[in-house]
Design a protein around this motif. Structure first.
Motif, mmCIF file in Angstrom:
data_model
loop_
_atom_site.group_PDB
_atom_site.id
_atom_site.type_symbol
_atom_site.label_atom_id
_atom_site.label_comp_id
_atom_site.label_asym_id
_atom_site.label_seq_id
_atom_site.Cartn_x
_atom_site.Cartn_y
_atom_site.Cartn_z
ATOM 1 N N TYR A 173 0.830 -1.207 0.000
ATOM 2 C CA TYR A 173 0.000 0.000 0.000
ATOM 3 C C TYR A 173 0.865 1.259 0.000
ATOM 4 O O TYR A 173 0.631 2.176 -0.789
ATOM 5 N N CYS A 174 1.870 1.291 0.871
ATOM 6 C CA CYS A 174 2.745 2.474 0.940
ATOM 7 C C CYS A 174 3.539 2.651 -0.348
ATOM 8 O O CYS A 174 3.652 3.758 -0.871
ATOM 9 N N ALA A 175 4.078 1.550 -0.869
ATOM 10 C CA ALA A 175 4.888 1.617 -2.088
ATOM 11 C C ALA A 175 4.053 1.999 -3.305
ATOM 12 O O ALA A 175 4.592 2.516 -4.294
ATOM 13 N N GLY A 176 2.750 1.781 -3.244
ATOM 14 C CA GLY A 176 1.869 2.108 -4.356
ATOM 15 C C GLY A 176 1.464 3.570 -4.433
ATOM 16 O O GLY A 176 0.819 3.995 -5.400
ATOM 17 N N LYS A 177 1.851 4.354 -3.442
ATOM 18 C CA LYS A 177 1.536 5.785 -3.463
ATOM 19 C C LYS A 177 2.321 6.465 -4.583
ATOM 20 O O LYS A 177 3.479 6.110 -4.832
ATOM 21 N N PRO A 178 1.730 7.459 -5.264
ATOM 22 C CA PRO A 178 2.449 8.152 -6.334
ATOM 23 C C PRO A 178 3.779 8.737 -5.844
ATOM 24 O O PRO A 178 3.823 9.411 -4.824
ATOM 25 N N GLY A 179 4.852 8.401 -6.552
ATOM 26 C CA GLY A 179 6.170 8.927 -6.232
ATOM 27 C C GLY A 179 6.847 8.272 -5.048
ATOM 28 O O GLY A 179 7.939 8.682 -4.649
ATOM 29 N N ALA A 180 6.237 7.222 -4.476
ATOM 30 C CA ALA A 180 6.814 6.580 -3.292
ATOM 31 C C ALA A 180 8.071 5.798 -3.650
ATOM 32 O O ALA A 180 8.177 5.214 -4.730
ATOM 33 N N GLU A 181 9.025 5.812 -2.732
ATOM 34 C CA GLU A 181 10.230 5.009 -2.888
ATOM 35 C C GLU A 181 10.521 4.315 -1.565
ATOM 36 O O GLU A 181 10.204 4.823 -0.497
ATOM 37 N N GLU A 182 11.117 3.123 -1.661
ATOM 38 C CA GLU A 182 11.479 2.349 -0.482
ATOM 39 C C GLU A 182 12.966 2.523 -0.214
ATOM 40 O O GLU A 182 13.773 2.392 -1.126
ATOM 41 N N THR A 183 13.316 2.826 1.041
ATOM 42 C CA THR A 183 14.720 2.954 1.417
ATOM 43 C C THR A 183 14.965 2.192 2.717
ATOM 44 O O THR A 183 14.036 1.933 3.483
ATOM 45 N N TYR A 184 16.221 1.843 2.944
ATOM 46 C CA TYR A 184 16.633 1.133 4.154
ATOM 47 C C TYR A 184 17.826 1.878 4.768
ATOM 48 O O TYR A 184 18.947 1.375 4.763
ATOM 49 N N PRO A 185 17.604 3.081 5.289
ATOM 50 C CA PRO A 185 18.728 3.896 5.761
ATOM 51 C C PRO A 185 19.414 3.347 7.016
ATOM 52 O O PRO A 185 20.557 3.714 7.297
ATOM 53 N N TRP A 186 18.743 2.502 7.792
ATOM 54 C CA TRP A 186 19.314 1.974 9.027
ATOM 55 C C TRP A 186 19.452 0.457 8.993
ATOM 56 O O TRP A 186 19.417 -0.201 10.026
ATOM 57 N N GLY A 187 19.560 -0.119 7.821
ATOM 58 C CA GLY A 187 19.688 -1.562 7.703
ATOM 59 C C GLY A 187 18.372 -2.221 7.342
ATOM 60 O O GLY A 187 17.376 -1.561 7.053
ATOM 61 N N GLU A 188 18.387 -3.526 7.368
ATOM 62 C CA GLU A 188 17.248 -4.318 6.900
ATOM 63 C C GLU A 188 16.080 -4.411 7.878
ATOM 64 O O GLU A 188 15.032 -4.948 7.541
ATOM 65 N N ALA A 189 16.218 -3.894 9.093
ATOM 66 C CA ALA A 189 15.148 -4.021 10.091
ATOM 67 C C ALA A 189 14.067 -2.963 9.943
ATOM 68 O O ALA A 189 12.969 -3.130 10.449
ATOM 69 N N GLU A 190 14.379 -1.866 9.233
ATOM 70 C CA GLU A 190 13.387 -0.800 9.092
ATOM 71 C C GLU A 190 13.360 -0.287 7.660
ATOM 72 O O GLU A 190 14.376 0.110 7.109
ATOM 73 N N LEU A 191 12.169 -0.303 7.103
ATOM 74 C CA LEU A 191 11.918 0.226 5.772
ATOM 75 C C LEU A 191 11.334 1.616 5.927
ATOM 76 O O LEU A 191 10.397 1.816 6.713
ATOM 77 N N VAL A 192 11.891 2.570 5.206
ATOM 78 C CA VAL A 192 11.361 3.932 5.235
ATOM 79 C C VAL A 192 10.791 4.234 3.857
ATOM 80 O O VAL A 192 11.499 4.176 2.852
ATOM 81 N N CYS A 193 9.495 4.532 3.812
ATOM 82 C CA CYS A 193 8.846 4.917 2.562
ATOM 83 C C CYS A 193 8.881 6.433 2.470
ATOM 84 O O CYS A 193 8.485 7.128 3.418
ATOM 85 N N LYS A 194 9.368 6.915 1.333
ATOM 86 C CA LYS A 194 9.542 8.353 1.142
ATOM 87 C C LYS A 194 8.814 8.809 -0.114
ATOM 88 O O LYS A 194 8.583 8.035 -1.030
ATOM 89 N N VAL A 195 8.523 10.096 -0.122
ATOM 90 C CA VAL A 195 8.009 10.758 -1.311
ATOM 91 C C VAL A 195 8.759 12.083 -1.409
ATOM 92 O O VAL A 195 8.884 12.805 -0.418
ATOM 93 N N GLY A 196 9.300 12.370 -2.572
ATOM 94 C CA GLY A 196 10.064 13.599 -2.741
ATOM 95 C C GLY A 196 11.250 13.684 -1.808
ATOM 96 O O GLY A 196 11.668 14.769 -1.433
ATOM 97 N N GLY A 197 11.796 12.538 -1.403
ATOM 98 C CA GLY A 197 12.939 12.503 -0.509
ATOM 99 C C GLY A 197 12.601 12.638 0.968
ATOM 100 O O GLY A 197 13.490 12.637 1.806
ATOM 101 N N LYS A 198 11.325 12.744 1.305
ATOM 102 C CA LYS A 198 10.889 12.905 2.697
ATOM 103 C C LYS A 198 10.097 11.677 3.143
ATOM 104 O O LYS A 198 9.245 11.177 2.416
ATOM 105 N N ALA A 199 10.346 11.232 4.368
ATOM 106 C CA ALA A 199 9.692 10.039 4.903
ATOM 107 C C ALA A 199 8.224 10.301 5.212
ATOM 108 O O ALA A 199 7.870 11.341 5.758
ATOM 109 N N PHE A 200 7.383 9.326 4.871
ATOM 110 C CA PHE A 200 5.984 9.370 5.295
ATOM 111 C C PHE A 200 5.589 8.116 6.076
ATOM 112 O O PHE A 200 4.542 8.094 6.716
#
Length: 116
Positions: A9-36
């Protein structure tokens, strides 16, 4: 809602990207470079912007005590952590994801907002 359904659902948002800035335990979904959404993969939680500040976000903590808590470090800015294994109904969780996404998009410069 399962962890996988939330991620889709989060990844399907327009412009959403998945990142792992702190390793594999936490996924951060961002839009325009900002976490949501901060998705705790091991803990089965999601951190979302639930209000303009901690007081506004407290409505959700009062509705679902124990399953919605103040997010560490960013809680004073209206972020809550929601347990996916708790009592928060899927419809409410999706509303919170949508609200967090929309709040972040609204603060982006127009040139970085996704086309919808």
């Amino acid at each position: 809602m399962t962890l996988d359904e939330l991620i889709v659902y989060c990844a399907g948002k327009p412009g959403a990207e998945e990142t792992y800035p702190w390793g594999e335990a936490e996924l951060v979904c961002k839009v325009g470079g900002k976490a949501f959404a901060f998705i705790g993969l091991d803990a089965h939680t999601v951190g979302l912007k639930c209000g303009a500040d901690a007081e506004a976000a407290s409505v959700w903590r009062e509705r679902f005590p124990g399953d919605v808590t103040v997010s560490g470090y960013v809680g004073r800015y209206g972020w809550n952590t929601i347990s996916l294994k708790g009592s928060v109904p899927d419809d409410d969780l999706l509303e919170l994801v949508d609200g967090s996404y929309e709040a972040v998009v609204a603060r982006l410069p127009k040139g970085r907002r996704p086309a919808v």
